[in-house]
Design a protein around this motif. Structure first.
Motif, short mmCIF file in Angstrom:
data_model
loop_
_atom_site.label_atom_id
_atom_site.label_comp_id
_atom_site.label_asym_id
_atom_site.label_seq_id
_atom_site.Cartn_x
_atom_site.Cartn_y
_atom_site.Cartn_z
N MET A 177 5.18 6.92 -10.64
CA MET A 177 4.33 5.82 -11.07
C MET A 177 5.15 4.76 -11.80
O MET A 177 6.24 5.04 -12.31
CB MET A 177 3.21 6.34 -11.97
N PRO A 178 4.66 3.53 -11.85
CA PRO A 178 5.37 2.46 -12.56
C PRO A 178 5.59 2.82 -14.02
O PRO A 178 4.73 3.43 -14.66
CB PRO A 178 4.45 1.25 -12.42
N ILE A 179 6.75 2.44 -14.55
CA ILE A 179 7.06 2.71 -15.95
C ILE A 179 6.55 1.56 -16.81
O ILE A 179 7.01 0.42 -16.67
CB ILE A 179 8.58 2.87 -16.17
N PRO A 220 14.51 -3.11 -13.10
CA PRO A 220 13.80 -3.65 -14.27
C PRO A 220 12.60 -4.52 -13.90
O PRO A 220 11.61 -4.56 -14.62
CB PRO A 220 14.89 -4.50 -14.96
N GLN A 221 12.66 -5.20 -12.77
CA GLN A 221 11.57 -6.07 -12.36
C GLN A 221 10.38 -5.28 -11.83
O GLN A 221 9.23 -5.59 -12.14
CB GLN A 221 12.07 -7.05 -11.28
N LEU A 222 10.65 -4.25 -11.02
CA LEU A 222 9.57 -3.55 -10.32
C LEU A 222 9.09 -2.30 -11.04
O LEU A 222 7.92 -1.94 -10.95
CB LEU A 222 10.02 -3.19 -8.90
N TYR A 274 13.97 2.08 -15.87
CA TYR A 274 13.70 2.37 -17.27
C TYR A 274 14.24 1.29 -18.20
O TYR A 274 14.09 1.38 -19.42
CB TYR A 274 14.28 3.73 -17.66
N LEU A 275 14.89 0.27 -17.65
CA LEU A 275 15.33 -0.86 -18.47
C LEU A 275 14.15 -1.79 -18.72
O LEU A 275 13.31 -1.99 -17.84
CB LEU A 275 16.43 -1.64 -17.75
N PRO A 276 14.06 -2.37 -19.91
CA PRO A 276 13.00 -3.36 -20.16
C PRO A 276 13.06 -4.49 -19.13
O PRO A 276 14.14 -4.86 -18.65
CB PRO A 276 13.34 -3.87 -21.56
N LYS A 277 11.92 -5.03 -18.80
CA LYS A 277 11.84 -6.04 -17.75
C LYS A 277 12.68 -7.27 -18.07
O LYS A 277 13.25 -7.90 -17.18
CB LYS A 277 10.39 -6.45 -17.53
N THR A 332 3.81 -12.48 -10.64
CA THR A 332 4.92 -11.58 -10.89
C THR A 332 4.55 -10.17 -10.48
O THR A 332 3.41 -9.84 -10.25
CB THR A 332 5.28 -11.58 -12.38
N ALA A 333 5.58 -9.34 -10.40
CA ALA A 333 5.35 -7.95 -10.05
C ALA A 333 4.45 -7.30 -11.08
O ALA A 333 4.62 -7.48 -12.28
CB ALA A 333 6.67 -7.20 -9.98
N VAL A 334 3.47 -6.56 -10.62
CA VAL A 334 2.51 -5.92 -11.50
C VAL A 334 2.99 -4.51 -11.83
O VAL A 334 3.25 -3.72 -10.95
CB VAL A 334 1.13 -5.83 -10.84
N VAL A 335 3.14 -4.21 -13.10
CA VAL A 335 3.51 -2.88 -13.53
C VAL A 335 2.39 -2.34 -14.39
O VAL A 335 2.23 -2.73 -15.54
CB VAL A 335 4.85 -2.88 -14.31
N GLY A 336 1.61 -1.46 -13.83
CA GLY A 336 0.44 -0.99 -14.54
C GLY A 336 0.61 0.42 -15.09
O GLY A 336 1.53 1.12 -14.77
#
Length: 472
Positions: free
Chosen positions: A20-22, A88-90, A230-233, A466-470
């Protein structure tokens, strides 16, 4: 008045996010830790054996071997680092993102191919780690050693990302010291530098070793985002790129050169040469290599599990991917790879060379398509939540353009292939220089670009979105 003491965070966190997205507030990675991961992952006896192919199988001199290894790794790592910059983006595993290029179900086909690669490397590392330990303690049962090393890797992978990265950060420093000492001693050892006076330069040997360097690096492409996610966006593209690129190139070239030196002494058993030439120092080095390989190998299994979970999520609608699912999948995948290691340990070198050659051909089209889609067509803009919808959302169940391009990328390589099992009709006119991977990369990227520009991009996202990270 008394106050409750603040809860202390565990030293190592058990992973609960799996594929799942982080979420942003759980991204505890750093550029430094990412660099440590990619330095540590190459500090393996398998890297030594790979470097020894240059002076052993290809008959190159030490200096020509180093040039070929350096060139191949510099080229191949560029592609892997570009894939890593997507993390970091996704915020999702690398092969799950393939759903955007191949569809919800089509992406699982690519994830399955990557899964086979990860299990193959896990098995290969077990065999070479076993050889390292048996060079020190020949009386040990080789099958028992493989099983014990497998259990260590499986346990670390089951615990998850945080334990994997922290183990590799420590081990990379220890092994780097061992490799430096060994290389300095070997350079001043006449029996090494003058071991094979007939070695020199051959075009086929040089480009063969260059191709191995390329595939060694591109083999990381299907899982670099598993860690950079796992890097901040706001880390950005460049820091993720350079942390991955420099970590991969520096460690790979460094350890492969050690293999070149050892391979010039004993091409059939470079790890054994480490003990015979360096004495007690070599023996200690082999022991550290063996034990660390068992732990670092967890990274291969961890990313293989990410691919397996991607396939499970696509195939079985009633299965909810949870931490328990991830642990059980880790056990099953680890058992399969361990069985492969036990079955193929006797003829390892030949099997491994064939494995990495075929691996290059099947990875190249995917890499070209993914990079073209991310950097040129969509420019990093994806609707992440829709990658998890069973109907594929805006990306669909099957992406005909992506899958067709991948098939074309495989087919165009066939005439140029140079393998022990098959040699293409155009290989001989080119002096048996393997250029199939170059043809496959260029054609795949170009065809995907033309088809998407002509027929339209499925699931295009407005650049304002932008890419959605939920938090699912």
């Amino acid at each position: 008045m008394t106050t409750e003491p603040a809860a202390t965070a565990p030293l190592v966190q058990f992973e609960t996010r799996h594929i799942m997205p982080i979420p942003e507030d759980e991204r505890n990675g750093s550029v430094r830790s990412l660099f440590s991961i990619w330095v540590g992952i190459n500090m393996l006896p398998l890297t030594v054996v790979t470097g020894a192919i240059a002076t052993g199988s290809f008959g190159l001199s030490i200096w020509w071997s180093i040039v070929a290894i350096l060139t191949g790794n510099v080229i191949g790592a560029f592609g892997s680092a570009l894939h890593a910059s997507q993390g970091p983006q996704l915020g999702v595993p690398q092969m799950l993102q393939a759903r955007a290029q191949f569809g919800f179900y089509g992406g699982s086909l690519l994830a399955f191919i990557a899964l086979l690669m990860f299990l193959g490397f896990f098995a290969s590392i077990l065999v070479v780690a076993k050889d390292s330990l048996l060079a020190v303690f020949p009386e040990l049962n080789p099958r028992v050693v493989i099983i014990v090393f497998a259990v260590v890797g499986i346990a670390i992978a089951a615990y998850g990302y945080d334990l994997v990265r922290k183990a590799m950060a420590v081990l990379s420093v220890i092994i780097a010291v061992v490799v430096i000492i060994a290389m300095v001693m070997l350079w001043f050892e006449p029996s090494v530098t003058g071991a094979n006076p007939d070695a020199g330069f051959t075009v086929a040997g040089f480009f063969g070793m260059l191709a191995i360097g390329v595939v060694w690096q591109l083999a990381y492409a299907p899982y670099v985002s598993d860690y950079s996610r796992y890097l901040p966006k706001d880390t950005g593209v460049r820091p993720a790129f350079w942390a991955t690129y420099l970590g991969l190139v520096l460690s790979s070239v460094f350890v492969m050169i050690l293999g070149v030196l050892l391979g010039s002494v004993d091409p059939s058993n470079p790890l054994g040469a480490m003990a015979s030439v360096l004495g007690p120092i070599g023996t200690v080095g082999l022991l550290i290599f063996a034990l660390s390989a068992a732990m670092i190998n967890a990274a291969e299994l961890y990313s293989g599990v990410m691919c397996a979970l991607t396939g499970i999520n696509s195939t079985f609608s009633r299965v909810v991917v949870t931490s328990r699912t991830r642990v059980l999948t880790t056990l099953v995948c680890g058992a399969i790879a361990t069985a492969a290691a036990l079955a193929g340990e006797s003829d390892f070198v030949t099997m491994f060379q064939n494995f990495v050659t075929i691996l290059l051909y099947v990875l190249i089209p995917w890499s070209a398509i993914n990079l073209m889609d991310y950097f040129v067509i969509r420019k990093g803009h994806y609707a992440i939540e829709e990658l998890f919808q069973r109907d594929g959302g805006r990306y669909g169940r099957w992406n005909v353009i992506g899958l067709s391009t991948y098939a074309i990328g495989l087919v165009v390589q066939i005439p140029f292939m140079v393998t022990p099992m098959y040699t293409g009709p155009l290989a001989e006119p080119l002096g048996f220089i393997d250029v199939a991977w170059i043809v496959g990369f260029v054609v795949s990227g170009a065809v995907y670009l033309v088809l998407t520009r002509t027929l339209g991009t499925r699931g295009s996202v407005d650049h304002g979105e932008t890419a959605v990270v939920g938090d699912r």
